[in-house]
Design a protein around this motif. Structure first.
Motif: not given
Length: 93
Positions: A32, A36, A51, A56-57, A91-92
């Motif tokens: 990750l 980034e 994110s 980024y995803q 991610l969420n």
């Protein structure tokens, strides 16, 4: 693990793929952070929450696929969105 059925088959390294397997659960913190860093290099001066950005995803999807981000960015728009939506959900979660 997320499987993405592609609307259009792709050819990577001489092999045709009609679906992709995102190994999201196998990612590490280092993956990750690398995504980034790479996002920041492609978007100098970016201010915000990486994110939440599809760029980024896409980088995280590339890490999960063990492919360069350019391969993810070359997917059709529909397939690209399927990949980044899977990453966003991960991610969420």
């Amino acid at each position: 693990m997320s499987k993405i059925k592609l609307s259009k088959a792709i050819n990577w390294d001489g092999k045709e793929h009609s679906e992709l397997t995102l190994e999201l659960e196998a990612l590490t913190g280092a993956d990750l952070v690398a995504a980034e860093r790479e996002f920041g290099a492609r978007n100098p001066g970016f201010v915000g929450v990486p994110s939440l950005q599809v760029g980024y995803q896409a980088g995280v999807a590339a890490k999960a696929l063990k492919r360069p981000v350019e391969d993810v960015l070359r997917l059709s728009a529909k397939d690209f969105l399927r990949c980044v939506e899977a990453v966003g959900g991960f991610l969420n979660a």
